[in-house]
Each structure stands twice: as structure tokens, then as C-alpha cells.
Design a protein around this motif. Structure first.
Motif, PDB file in Angstrom:
ATOM      1  N   GLN A  14       0.820  -1.217   0.000  1.00 21.05           N
ATOM      2  CA  GLN A  14       0.000   0.000   0.000  1.00 21.05           C
ATOM      3  C   GLN A  14       0.849   1.261   0.000  1.00 21.05           C
ATOM      4  OE1 GLN A  14      -3.463  -0.088  -0.369  1.00 21.05           O
ATOM      5  NE2 GLN A  14      -2.980   2.029  -0.917  1.00 21.05           N
ATOM      6  N   ALA A  15       1.994   1.226   0.642  1.00 22.69           N
ATOM      7  CA  ALA A  15       2.883   2.401   0.633  1.00 22.69           C
ATOM      8  C   ALA A  15       3.315   2.734  -0.790  1.00 22.69           C
ATOM      9  CB  ALA A  15       4.098   2.146   1.526  1.00 22.69           C
ATOM     10  N   TYR A  16       3.588   1.728  -1.597  1.00 21.58           N
ATOM     11  CA  TYR A  16       3.946   1.963  -3.005  1.00 21.58           C
ATOM     12  C   TYR A  16       2.736   2.450  -3.794  1.00 21.58           C
ATOM     13  CZ  TYR A  16       7.974  -0.894  -1.703  1.00 21.58           C
ATOM     14  OH  TYR A  16       9.084  -1.398  -1.085  1.00 21.58           O
ATOM     15  N   LEU A  17       1.585   1.842  -3.530  1.00 19.57           N
ATOM     16  CA  LEU A  17       0.373   2.217  -4.253  1.00 19.57           C
ATOM     17  C   LEU A  17      -0.058   3.647  -3.936  1.00 19.57           C
ATOM     18  CD1 LEU A  17      -1.647  -1.101  -3.877  1.00 19.57           C
ATOM     19  CD2 LEU A  17      -0.497  -0.247  -5.938  1.00 19.57           C
ATOM     20  N   ASP A  18       0.129   4.084  -2.677  1.00 22.93           N
ATOM     21  CA  ASP A  18      -0.238   5.454  -2.310  1.00 22.93           C
ATOM     22  C   ASP A  18       0.503   6.471  -3.169  1.00 22.93           C
ATOM     23  OD1 ASP A  18      -1.948   4.521  -0.352  1.00 22.93           O
ATOM     24  OD2 ASP A  18      -0.569   4.919   1.307  1.00 22.93           O
ATOM     25  N   THR A  19       1.789   6.256  -3.378  1.00 19.11           N
ATOM     26  CA  THR A  19       2.562   7.166  -4.220  1.00 19.11           C
ATOM     27  C   THR A  19       2.091   7.080  -5.669  1.00 19.11           C
ATOM     28  OG1 THR A  19       4.479   6.904  -2.790  1.00 19.11           O
ATOM     29  CG2 THR A  19       4.890   7.807  -4.957  1.00 19.11           C
ATOM     30  N   ALA A  20       1.819   5.862  -6.134  1.00 21.22           N
ATOM     31  CA  ALA A  20       1.348   5.687  -7.510  1.00 21.22           C
ATOM     32  C   ALA A  20      -0.003   6.366  -7.718  1.00 21.22           C
ATOM     33  CB  ALA A  20       1.273   4.198  -7.851  1.00 21.22           C
ATOM     34  N   GLU A  79      -0.960   9.122  -6.276  1.00 18.28           N
ATOM     35  CA  GLU A  79      -0.634  10.540  -6.483  1.00 18.28           C
ATOM     36  C   GLU A  79      -0.183  10.784  -7.924  1.00 18.28           C
ATOM     37  OE1 GLU A  79       2.198  11.907  -3.602  1.00 18.28           O
ATOM     38  OE2 GLU A  79       0.668  12.110  -2.049  1.00 18.28           O
ATOM     39  N   ASP A  80       0.648   9.884  -8.458  1.00 14.76           N
ATOM     40  CA  ASP A  80       1.085  10.000  -9.849  1.00 14.76           C
ATOM     41  C   ASP A  80      -0.100   9.865 -10.807  1.00 14.76           C
ATOM     42  OD1 ASP A  80       3.682  10.299  -8.999  1.00 14.76           O
ATOM     43  OD2 ASP A  80       4.273   8.231  -9.441  1.00 14.76           O
ATOM     44  N   MET A  81      -1.029   8.963 -10.476  1.00 15.28           N
ATOM     45  CA  MET A  81      -2.211   8.775 -11.315  1.00 15.28           C
ATOM     46  C   MET A  81      -3.062  10.052 -11.310  1.00 15.28           C
ATOM     47  SD  MET A  81      -5.132   5.794 -11.125  1.00 15.28           S
ATOM     48  CE  MET A  81      -5.928   6.439  -9.659  1.00 15.28           C
ATOM     49  N   GLU A  82      -3.234  10.634 -10.130  1.00 14.88           N
ATOM     50  CA  GLU A  82      -4.019  11.869 -10.047  1.00 14.88           C
ATOM     51  C   GLU A  82      -3.351  13.016 -10.778  1.00 14.88           C
ATOM     52  OE1 GLU A  82      -4.514  12.160  -5.814  1.00 14.88           O
ATOM     53  OE2 GLU A  82      -6.224  10.779  -5.816  1.00 14.88           O
ATOM     54  N   GLY A 107      -1.923  12.597 -13.578  1.00 13.28           N
ATOM     55  CA  GLY A 107      -2.055  12.290 -14.994  1.00 13.28           C
ATOM     56  C   GLY A 107      -1.016  11.339 -15.559  1.00 13.28           C
ATOM     57  N   LEU A 108      -0.130  10.811 -14.732  1.00 16.82           N
ATOM     58  CA  LEU A 108       0.906   9.905 -15.232  1.00 16.82           C
ATOM     59  C   LEU A 108       0.336   8.533 -15.584  1.00 16.82           C
ATOM     60  CD1 LEU A 108       3.915   9.567 -15.816  1.00 16.82           C
ATOM     61  CD2 LEU A 108       4.252   8.958 -13.432  1.00 16.82           C
ATOM     62  N   TRP A 109      -0.620   8.056 -14.804  1.00 16.79           N
ATOM     63  CA  TRP A 109      -1.242   6.760 -15.026  1.00 16.79           C
ATOM     64  C   TRP A 109      -2.745   6.933 -15.096  1.00 16.79           C
ATOM     65  CZ3 TRP A 109       2.844   4.057 -15.885  1.00 16.79           C
ATOM     66  CH2 TRP A 109       3.986   4.249 -15.136  1.00 16.79           C
ATOM     67  N   GLU A 110      -3.392   6.074 -15.869  1.00 18.97           N
ATOM     68  CA  GLU A 110      -4.850   6.059 -15.888  1.00 18.97           C
ATOM     69  C   GLU A 110      -5.400   5.052 -14.893  1.00 18.97           C
ATOM     70  OE1 GLU A 110      -6.601   6.227 -19.858  1.00 18.97           O
ATOM     71  OE2 GLU A 110      -4.600   6.758 -20.580  1.00 18.97           O
ATOM     72  N   GLY A 111      -4.558   4.127 -14.475  1.00 19.46           N
ATOM     73  CA  GLY A 111      -4.969   3.141 -13.491  1.00 19.46           C
ATOM     74  C   GLY A 111      -3.760   2.460 -12.878  1.00 19.46           C
ATOM     75  N   ILE A 112      -3.939   1.963 -11.670  1.00 24.15           N
ATOM     76  CA  ILE A 112      -2.870   1.220 -10.993  1.00 24.15           C
ATOM     77  C   ILE A 112      -3.467  -0.046 -10.389  1.00 24.15           C
ATOM     78  CG2 ILE A 112      -1.371   3.189 -10.481  1.00 24.15           C
ATOM     79  CD1 ILE A 112      -2.529   3.095  -7.612  1.00 24.15           C
ATOM     80  N   VAL A 113      -2.636  -1.053 -10.298  1.00 22.05           N
ATOM     81  CA  VAL A 113      -3.049  -2.327  -9.725  1.00 22.05           C
ATOM     82  C   VAL A 113      -1.932  -2.803  -8.809  1.00 22.05           C
ATOM     83  CG1 VAL A 113      -3.628  -4.734 -10.256  1.00 22.05           C
ATOM     84  CG2 VAL A 113      -4.370  -2.913 -11.792  1.00 22.05           C
ATOM     85  N   GLY A 114      -2.299  -3.381  -7.676  1.00 23.20           N
ATOM     86  CA  GLY A 114      -1.324  -3.964  -6.761  1.00 23.20           C
ATOM     87  C   GLY A 114      -1.518  -5.461  -6.668  1.00 23.20           C
ATOM     88  N   ALA A 115      -0.399  -6.177  -6.541  1.00 22.86           N
ATOM     89  CA  ALA A 115      -0.465  -7.633  -6.422  1.00 22.86           C
ATOM     90  C   ALA A 115       0.598  -8.136  -5.460  1.00 22.86           C
ATOM     91  CB  ALA A 115      -0.278  -8.288  -7.787  1.00 22.86           C
ATOM     92  N   LEU A 116       0.241  -9.166  -4.717  1.00 17.64           N
ATOM     93  CA  LEU A 116       1.190  -9.898  -3.886  1.00 17.64           C
ATOM     94  C   LEU A 116       1.452 -11.222  -4.589  1.00 17.64           C
ATOM     95  CD1 LEU A 116      -0.413  -9.361  -0.363  1.00 17.64           C
ATOM     96  CD2 LEU A 116       1.719  -8.357  -1.198  1.00 17.64           C
ATOM     97  N   LEU A 117       2.708 -11.612  -4.686  1.00 18.22           N
ATOM     98  CA  LEU A 117       3.065 -12.867  -5.338  1.00 18.22           C
ATOM     99  C   LEU A 117       3.815 -13.746  -4.342  1.00 18.22           C
ATOM    100  CD1 LEU A 117       4.222 -13.376  -8.915  1.00 18.22           C
ATOM    101  CD2 LEU A 117       5.387 -14.574  -7.087  1.00 18.22           C
ATOM    102  N   TYR A 118       3.267 -14.935  -4.125  1.00 22.14           N
ATOM    103  CA  TYR A 118       3.837 -15.899  -3.188  1.00 22.14           C
ATOM    104  C   TYR A 118       4.243 -17.164  -3.945  1.00 22.14           C
ATOM    105  CZ  TYR A 118       1.633 -12.981   0.381  1.00 22.14           C
ATOM    106  OH  TYR A 118       1.267 -11.924   1.177  1.00 22.14           O
ATOM    107  N   PRO A 119       5.146 -17.975  -3.370  1.00 26.80           N
ATOM    108  CA  PRO A 119       5.602 -19.187  -4.062  1.00 26.80           C
ATOM    109  C   PRO A 119       4.475 -20.183  -4.359  1.00 26.80           C
ATOM    110  CG  PRO A 119       7.028 -18.715  -2.191  1.00 26.80           C
ATOM    111  CD  PRO A 119       5.872 -17.766  -2.117  1.00 26.80           C
ATOM    112  N   GLY A 120       3.670 -20.485  -3.378  1.00 27.24           N
ATOM    113  CA  GLY A 120       2.617 -21.474  -3.582  1.00 27.24           C
ATOM    114  C   GLY A 120       1.495 -21.304  -2.589  1.00 27.24           C
ATOM    115  N   ARG A 121       0.371 -21.899  -2.927  1.00 26.68           N
ATOM    116  CA  ARG A 121      -0.808 -21.835  -2.069  1.00 26.68           C
ATOM    117  C   ARG A 121      -0.549 -22.561  -0.745  1.00 26.68           C
ATOM    118  NH1 ARG A 121      -5.665 -20.920  -4.958  1.00 26.68           N
ATOM    119  NH2 ARG A 121      -5.252 -20.601  -7.163  1.00 26.68           N
ATOM    120  N   PRO A 122      -1.115 -22.067   0.342  1.00 27.80           N
ATOM    121  CA  PRO A 122      -1.004 -22.816   1.596  1.00 27.80           C
ATOM    122  C   PRO A 122      -1.846 -24.090   1.510  1.00 27.80           C
ATOM    123  CG  PRO A 122      -2.396 -20.877   1.878  1.00 27.80           C
ATOM    124  CD  PRO A 122      -1.836 -20.808   0.489  1.00 27.80           C
ATOM    125  N   ALA A 123      -1.454 -25.104   2.258  1.00 30.18           N
ATOM    126  CA  ALA A 123      -2.202 -26.368   2.279  1.00 30.18           C
ATOM    127  C   ALA A 123      -3.582 -26.184   2.915  1.00 30.18           C
ATOM    128  CB  ALA A 123      -1.408 -27.429   3.023  1.00 30.18           C
TER     129      ALA A 123
END
Length: 146
Positions: free
Chosen positions: A88-94, A96-99, A101-117
């Protein structure tokens, strides 16, 4: 043990970054880029992708080498919230950049090695992230991994 976990996590980061960027089409990406955070702090984005097309989109991906099966159930939420706060700290800055006019949209994702059992842990992770409009991706499930 902590050193081995850190080394394994760094190796996972490099593998994901290389695999993702090697298969990138219709976009440009960068890894381990310094990122200015709100209130002047600095961070380092694990992986970001600028999607070219009808809309200028920025996708920020926080790569975590977390083995959810090794984390006690009572600590899952604490770890997940920490990951979401960092992203979220990265997205908050993005935003501001979107507002500006630098971006029309932003998306955040978490990437993990594998699903938990545990189906319960999996549902919790995906639900809590989804409440914050953050996508969760499992590296074992993607078709672009090495």
C-alpha cells in the motif's frame, strides 16, 4: 535459520523477476527500483510493469517468499497485514502520480511461491487482500515461471 530463509527469499525474488520480465509482451517492466514514498521515505519496488495500450496502467507486484504452511495460524493475519501495508505504501505514491495524470490506473499484487495447504488460510489471504483490491498470485500456478 534466518540467513537461509533470507537467502532463499532473495533467490525466489530473482527467479520471479527474471521469469516475469522474460515473458513480458505489450508492456515494459523494471525490478528492484527505488521508489519515493509519501512523506519523503524511500522504498524499493520488487517488480513493476507499465502496460501500454488504450490506458496507461501501472502494476506493482510485491514478491514474498512466504511459506504459509510454516507460519502458525495465529500469525497469518499479522504477516499478511504487514505485506499489504508495504504494498500500500507503493500504491499510495502511484495514486498521487495517477491523479497527476501519469497513469490512468494502478493495480497492486502480492506474489507468493505457492498456495497454503490449509483451505482456511488460503481463503483468509485471498479475502483480506481482495478487500483492499489487491490481487494474490501463486507462482506455482502461473504459466510463465521458469
Amino acid at each position: 535459520m534466518a540467513v537461509e530463509r533470507l537467502t532463499a527469499g532473495q533467490a525466489f525474488h530473482r527467479t520471479v523477476q527474471s521469469a516475469f520480465l522474460a515473458g513480458l509482451a505489450g508492456a515494459s517492466g523494471f525490478r528492484e527500483r527505488q521508489w519515493q514514498l509519501i512523506r519523503g521515505r524511500r522504498g524499493r519496488v520488487d517488480l513493476a510493469v507499465e502496460v501500454d495500450g488504450d490506458e496507461q496502467m501501472l502494476v506493482i507486484i510485491e514478491i514474498k517468499g512466504t511459506d504459509w504452511d510454516a507460519i502458525p495460524a495465529d500469525r497469518v493475519m499479522r504477516n499478511l497485514r504487514r505485506h499489504l501495508r508495504q504494498l500500500q505504501a507503493y500504491l499510495d505514491t502511484a495514486v498521487e502520480d495517477m491523479e497527476a495524470g501519469l497513469w490512468e490506473g494502478i493495480v497492486g499484487a502480492l506474489l507468493y511461491p505457492g498456495r497454503p495447504a490449509s483451505a482456511e488460510t488460503l481463503a483468509t489471504i485471498e479475502a483480506v487482500a481482495g478487500e483492499q483490491a489487491v490481487q494474490v498470485t501463486w507462482y506455482d500456478d502461473v504459466d510463465w515461471h521458469l
